[in-house]
Design an enzyme around this catalytic site. Structure first.
Site, PDB file in Angstrom:
ATOM      1  N   CYS A  25      97.796  13.021   6.541  1.00  0.00           N
ATOM      2  CA  CYS A  25      97.056  12.559   5.374  1.00  0.00           C
ATOM      3  C   CYS A  25      95.946  13.565   5.066  1.00  0.00           C
ATOM      4  O   CYS A  25      95.182  13.950   5.959  1.00  0.00           O
ATOM      5  CB  CYS A  25      96.471  11.176   5.660  1.00  0.00           C
ATOM      6  N   CYS A  33      92.289  11.978   5.880  1.00  0.00           N
ATOM      7  CA  CYS A  33      91.781  11.660   7.228  1.00  0.00           C
ATOM      8  C   CYS A  33      92.545  12.340   8.358  1.00  0.00           C
ATOM      9  O   CYS A  33      92.235  12.119   9.524  1.00  0.00           O
ATOM     10  CB  CYS A  33      91.778  10.152   7.442  1.00  0.00           C
ATOM     11  N   CYS A  91      98.329   5.615   3.660  1.00  0.00           N
ATOM     12  CA  CYS A  91      97.941   5.978   5.017  1.00  0.00           C
ATOM     13  C   CYS A  91      97.373   4.726   5.677  1.00  0.00           C
ATOM     14  O   CYS A  91      96.496   4.065   5.111  1.00  0.00           O
ATOM     15  CB  CYS A  91      96.887   7.080   4.967  1.00  0.00           C
ATOM     16  N   CYS A  96      93.333   5.314   6.495  1.00  0.00           N
ATOM     17  CA  CYS A  96      92.263   5.330   5.493  1.00  0.00           C
ATOM     18  C   CYS A  96      92.641   4.621   4.194  1.00  0.00           C
ATOM     19  O   CYS A  96      91.800   4.470   3.316  1.00  0.00           O
ATOM     20  CB  CYS A  96      91.838   6.766   5.188  1.00  0.00           C
ATOM     21  N   CYS A 145     109.070   9.336  -1.201  1.00  0.00           N
ATOM     22  CA  CYS A 145     108.730  10.310  -2.237  1.00  0.00           C
ATOM     23  C   CYS A 145     107.206  10.430  -2.253  1.00  0.00           C
ATOM     24  O   CYS A 145     106.512   9.521  -2.706  1.00  0.00           O
ATOM     25  CB  CYS A 145     109.279   9.811  -3.569  1.00  0.00           C
TER      26      CYS A 145
END
Length: 157
Positions: free
Chosen positions: A73, A76, A121, A124, A144
């Protein structure tokens, strides 16, 4: 009489108003204010990760990465996809047939008038993209993902 009936109707409609929109948003292990996210992320990252935007197709630098590693991510650094599950879907966005268990969360998205499965995510809450049921074996899934929502960390070796 009509005014009284109208008033009664308005009161009953207000009484039936849902409270889901007033509920507190889900809390994640990494939680920051909008101002903190805006200061840390690029404009494009902020638009996708925090405002659930979508980057233009075929613009991600991650599309052509073929080396071994992990996609994390961008907000984070939580590992969300392994390079071994990446495939060329032809859609213009990085696509994966599987995700790292426990690091990705899912919710329903009805913004286009039909239900899609949105991916976030799990650390976060950053918006990653959507998952569809038209991917390759072994899962049949196509995650995707907006490339701007990810960073690539090559395997050291």
């Amino acid at each position: 009489m009509k005014k009284l009936l109208l008033l009664g109707l308005l009161v009953s409609l207000y009484a039936c108003k849902g409270t889901a929109q007033n509920e507190k948003k889900e809390q994640f292990p990494v939680s920051k204010t909008e101002a903190e996210w805006k200061a840390e992320l690029t404009d494009a990252e902020f638009q996708v990760l925090r405002k659930e935007g979508t980057e233009r197709a075929f613009t991600s630098e991650l599309l052509n990465i073929k080396e071994e590693g992990t996609y994390v991510c961008a907000a984070c650094q939580n590992p969300v996809f392994k390079s071994k599950t990446k495939f060329d879907s032809g859609t213009g966005w990085p696509s994966f047939y599987d995700y790292i268990e426990g690091n990705v969360a899912f919710s329903s998205d009805n913004k286009l008038g039909y239900t899609r499965t949105e991916e976030h995510c799990a650390n976060c809450g950053g918006h990653l993209g959507h998952v569809f049921n038209d991917g390759p074996k072994p899962t049949g899934k196509r995650h995707c993902i907006n490339g701007v929502a990810l960073n690539f960390v090559p395997t050291k070796g």
